[in-house]
Scaffold this motif. Structure first.
Motif, PDB file in Angstrom:
ATOM      1  N   VAL A   1     -46.516   5.481 -79.657  1.00 13.71           N
ATOM      2  CA  VAL A   1     -45.414   5.398 -80.631  1.00 13.71           C
ATOM      3  C   VAL A   1     -44.609   3.910 -80.359  1.00 13.71           C
ATOM      4  O   VAL A   1     -44.602   3.158 -81.153  1.00 13.71           O
ATOM      5  CB  VAL A   1     -44.566   6.567 -80.893  1.00 13.71           C
ATOM      6  CG1 VAL A   1     -43.355   6.151 -81.725  1.00 13.71           C
ATOM      7  CG2 VAL A   1     -45.562   7.688 -81.499  1.00 13.71           C
TER       8      VAL A   1
ATOM      9  N   PRO B   1     -45.678   9.284 -76.799  1.00 15.59           N
ATOM     10  CA  PRO B   1     -44.373   8.409 -77.023  1.00 15.59           C
ATOM     11  C   PRO B   1     -44.835   6.869 -76.760  1.00 15.59           C
ATOM     12  O   PRO B   1     -44.217   6.006 -77.287  1.00 15.59           O
ATOM     13  CB  PRO B   1     -43.196   9.094 -76.082  1.00 15.59           C
ATOM     14  CG  PRO B   1     -43.556  10.582 -76.121  1.00 15.59           C
ATOM     15  CD  PRO B   1     -45.067  10.662 -76.107  1.00 15.59           C
TER      16      PRO B   1
ATOM     17  N   ALA C   1     -44.721   0.716 -82.797  1.00 12.58           N
ATOM     18  CA  ALA C   1     -43.643   0.297 -83.299  1.00 12.58           C
ATOM     19  C   ALA C   1     -43.265  -1.095 -82.748  1.00 12.58           C
ATOM     20  O   ALA C   1     -42.843  -1.895 -83.581  1.00 12.58           O
ATOM     21  CB  ALA C   1     -42.427   1.273 -82.661  1.00 12.58           C
TER      22      ALA C   1
END
Length: 153
Positions: free
Chosen positions: A34, A31, A38
């Motif tokens: 990510v 995460p 992002a």
């Protein structure tokens, strides 16, 4: 403040690495990665989209005859925010997200331009009357030279 710049340049990446470790431990490695990817994609989108918007606002300001100072400032701050989003790190992302908020940009603009005075000048195009007839000199139009007054090279 300028004398602390090298220390800040050294401390910034170290703080970003420490935040990577803390966030990675808290939410996990995947995460965290990510979130970083992002943020980079968001930065690219903001840079592309806001750049065109700022150009349109500047064009509108110029067409109405006003100085596009705030539009230029907004464009610069949005570009800085996009670069901060593209740079991997959570501190830079937090600064970038704060710069993306319009009231923060307005506050920053007012704070930085509080003591700035803009003097607006206009450039005018002046035409001077063109005299179509050449000025006449009371002299003969033919110049007579002797043989020793000129030479051919």
């Amino acid at each position: 403040m300028l004398r602390f710049a090298p220390l800040l340049l050294l401390a910034w990446p170290l703080a970003e690495i420490a935040l990577f470790i803390v966030v990675g431990r808290f939410i996990g490695v995947v995460p965290t990665l990510v979130l970083i990817v992002a943020a980079v994609l968001l930065g690219i989108i903001v840079l592309r989209q806001q750049g065109l918007g700022v150009l349109n606002r500047m064009r509108a300001n110029v067409s109405t005859g006003t100085v596009p100072g705030e539009a230029l400032f907004d464009g610069m701050v949005l570009a800085i925010a996009a670069v901060f989003l593209i740079i991997p790190g959570f501190m830079s992302d937090a600064i970038a997200l704060a710069l993306l908020v319009p009231p923060v940009r307005k506050w920053l603009y007012r704070a930085l331009t509080r003591n700035v005075r803009v003097v607006q000048t206009t450039a005018t195009y002046r035409t001077y009357p063109v005299n179509d007839t050449p000025t006449r000199i009371d002299a003969p139009s033919t110049i007579d030279l002797d043989d020793d007054d000129w030479q051919r090279k």
